[in-house]
Write a protein that holds these residues in place. Structure first.
Motif, short mmCIF file in Angstrom:
data_model
loop_
_atom_site.label_atom_id
_atom_site.label_comp_id
_atom_site.label_asym_id
_atom_site.label_seq_id
_atom_site.Cartn_x
_atom_site.Cartn_y
_atom_site.Cartn_z
N LEU A 1 31.99 64.44 32.98
CA LEU A 1 32.08 63.25 32.13
C LEU A 1 31.92 62.03 33.03
O LEU A 1 32.54 61.94 34.09
CB LEU A 1 33.45 63.18 31.44
N PHE A 2 31.09 61.10 32.59
CA PHE A 2 30.95 59.82 33.28
C PHE A 2 31.25 58.73 32.27
O PHE A 2 30.64 58.68 31.20
CB PHE A 2 29.54 59.63 33.85
N GLY A 3 32.21 57.89 32.57
CA GLY A 3 32.58 56.79 31.70
C GLY A 3 32.22 55.46 32.32
O GLY A 3 32.29 55.28 33.53
N TYR A 4 31.81 54.53 31.45
CA TYR A 4 31.48 53.17 31.89
C TYR A 4 32.05 52.21 30.86
O TYR A 4 31.96 52.45 29.65
CB TYR A 4 29.96 52.97 31.96
N TYR A 5 32.65 51.11 31.34
CA TYR A 5 33.05 50.03 30.43
C TYR A 5 33.11 48.71 31.19
O TYR A 5 33.10 48.68 32.42
CB TYR A 5 34.38 50.33 29.72
N GLU A 6 33.15 47.65 30.39
CA GLU A 6 33.25 46.30 30.93
C GLU A 6 34.55 45.70 30.45
O GLU A 6 34.91 45.83 29.28
CB GLU A 6 32.06 45.47 30.46
N TYR A 7 35.25 45.05 31.37
CA TYR A 7 36.52 44.39 31.05
C TYR A 7 36.29 42.89 31.05
O TYR A 7 35.83 42.33 32.04
CB TYR A 7 37.60 44.78 32.05
N ILE A 8 36.64 42.24 29.92
CA ILE A 8 36.41 40.80 29.80
C ILE A 8 37.70 39.99 29.74
O ILE A 8 37.66 38.78 29.56
CB ILE A 8 35.54 40.48 28.56
N GLY A 9 38.84 40.64 29.90
CA GLY A 9 40.12 39.95 29.81
C GLY A 9 40.49 39.22 31.09
O GLY A 9 39.72 39.15 32.05
N ASP A 10 41.73 38.72 31.12
CA ASP A 10 42.22 37.96 32.27
C ASP A 10 43.26 38.68 33.10
O ASP A 10 43.54 38.29 34.23
CB ASP A 10 42.85 36.63 31.79
N ASP A 11 43.88 39.73 32.55
CA ASP A 11 44.94 40.45 33.25
C ASP A 11 44.80 41.94 32.96
O ASP A 11 45.38 42.47 32.02
CB ASP A 11 46.30 39.93 32.79
N TYR A 12 44.01 42.59 33.79
CA TYR A 12 43.70 44.01 33.57
C TYR A 12 44.95 44.87 33.54
O TYR A 12 45.11 45.72 32.66
CB TYR A 12 42.71 44.50 34.64
N ALA A 13 45.84 44.67 34.48
CA ALA A 13 47.06 45.48 34.55
C ALA A 13 47.89 45.33 33.28
O ALA A 13 48.38 46.33 32.73
CB ALA A 13 47.88 45.12 35.78
N ALA A 14 48.05 44.12 32.79
CA ALA A 14 48.82 43.89 31.57
C ALA A 14 48.13 44.53 30.36
O ALA A 14 48.79 45.13 29.51
CB ALA A 14 49.02 42.40 31.32
N ASP A 15 46.81 44.42 30.30
CA ASP A 15 46.09 45.04 29.18
C ASP A 15 46.17 46.56 29.24
O ASP A 15 46.28 47.22 28.20
CB ASP A 15 44.63 44.57 29.15
N GLN A 16 46.15 47.12 30.42
CA GLN A 16 46.30 48.58 30.54
C GLN A 16 47.70 49.02 30.12
O GLN A 16 47.86 50.06 29.47
CB GLN A 16 46.00 49.03 31.97
N ARG A 17 48.72 48.24 30.45
CA ARG A 17 50.09 48.56 30.01
C ARG A 17 50.20 48.47 28.49
O ARG A 17 50.82 49.31 27.85
CB ARG A 17 51.11 47.62 30.66
N ARG A 18 49.55 47.46 27.91
CA ARG A 18 49.58 47.30 26.45
C ARG A 18 48.90 48.49 25.78
O ARG A 18 49.38 49.02 24.78
CB ARG A 18 48.89 45.99 26.06
N MET A 19 47.78 48.93 26.33
CA MET A 19 47.09 50.09 25.78
C MET A 19 47.97 51.34 25.89
O MET A 19 48.10 52.10 24.93
CB MET A 19 45.76 50.31 26.50
N ALA A 20 48.59 51.53 27.03
CA ALA A 20 49.44 52.70 27.25
C ALA A 20 50.66 52.71 26.34
O ALA A 20 51.20 53.77 26.03
CB ALA A 20 49.87 52.78 28.71
N ALA A 21 51.10 51.54 25.89
CA ALA A 21 52.28 51.44 25.02
C ALA A 21 51.94 51.65 23.54
O ALA A 21 52.85 51.83 22.73
CB ALA A 21 52.94 50.07 25.20
N ASP A 22 50.66 51.65 23.20
CA ASP A 22 50.25 51.79 21.81
C ASP A 22 50.45 53.23 21.32
O ASP A 22 49.92 54.16 21.93
CB ASP A 22 48.77 51.40 21.68
N PRO A 23 51.22 53.44 20.25
CA PRO A 23 51.51 54.80 19.77
C PRO A 23 50.26 55.59 19.36
O PRO A 23 50.19 56.80 19.60
CB PRO A 23 52.44 54.59 18.58
#
Length: 107
Positions: A50-72
């Motif tokens: 599997l090869f994944g590619y994405y673009e991040y356009i936000g301002d705080d990658y770590a915070a956005d990753q935590r928010r994603m991980a907290a989503d049920p």
């Protein structure tokens, strides 16, 4: 904008399950990914790779990753897709996906 590339493998006995899940990604998962600043997310497959590619356009990658991980809904999605994956390199110690270093980009 920041680009990400990553690799993993499918567990051979669960490859079709993984692909079936991704043929019908849950709308809540897609909404969370988008809300967390990710665009142009694509997963390519060849054999068990599997090869994944994405673009991040936000301002705080770590915070956005935590928010994603907290989503049920995302947690449930990961509970379904996680067992279908394994690390690209079994000796890496990674749970599944390994982030790649960008070597070159043509804009």
């Amino acid at each position: 904008m920041r680009r990400f590339g990553m690799v993993a493998r499918t567990a051979p006995e669960r490859r079709e399950e993984y692909l079936a899940l991704h043929r019908a990604v849950w709308p809540g998962v897609e909404a969370t990914i988008t809300a967390c600043g990710i665009r142009n997310f694509t997963i390519f497959v060849t054999g068990d790779v599997l090869f994944g590619y994405y673009e991040y356009i936000g301002d705080d990658y770590a915070a956005d990753q935590r928010r994603m991980a907290a989503d049920p809904v995302t947690q449930e999605w990961w509970a379904r897709t996680g067992p279908c994956q394994r690390p690209f390199d079994e000796s890496s110690g990674a749970a599944n996906w390994v982030e790649l270093d960008e070597a070159w980009h043509l804009d």
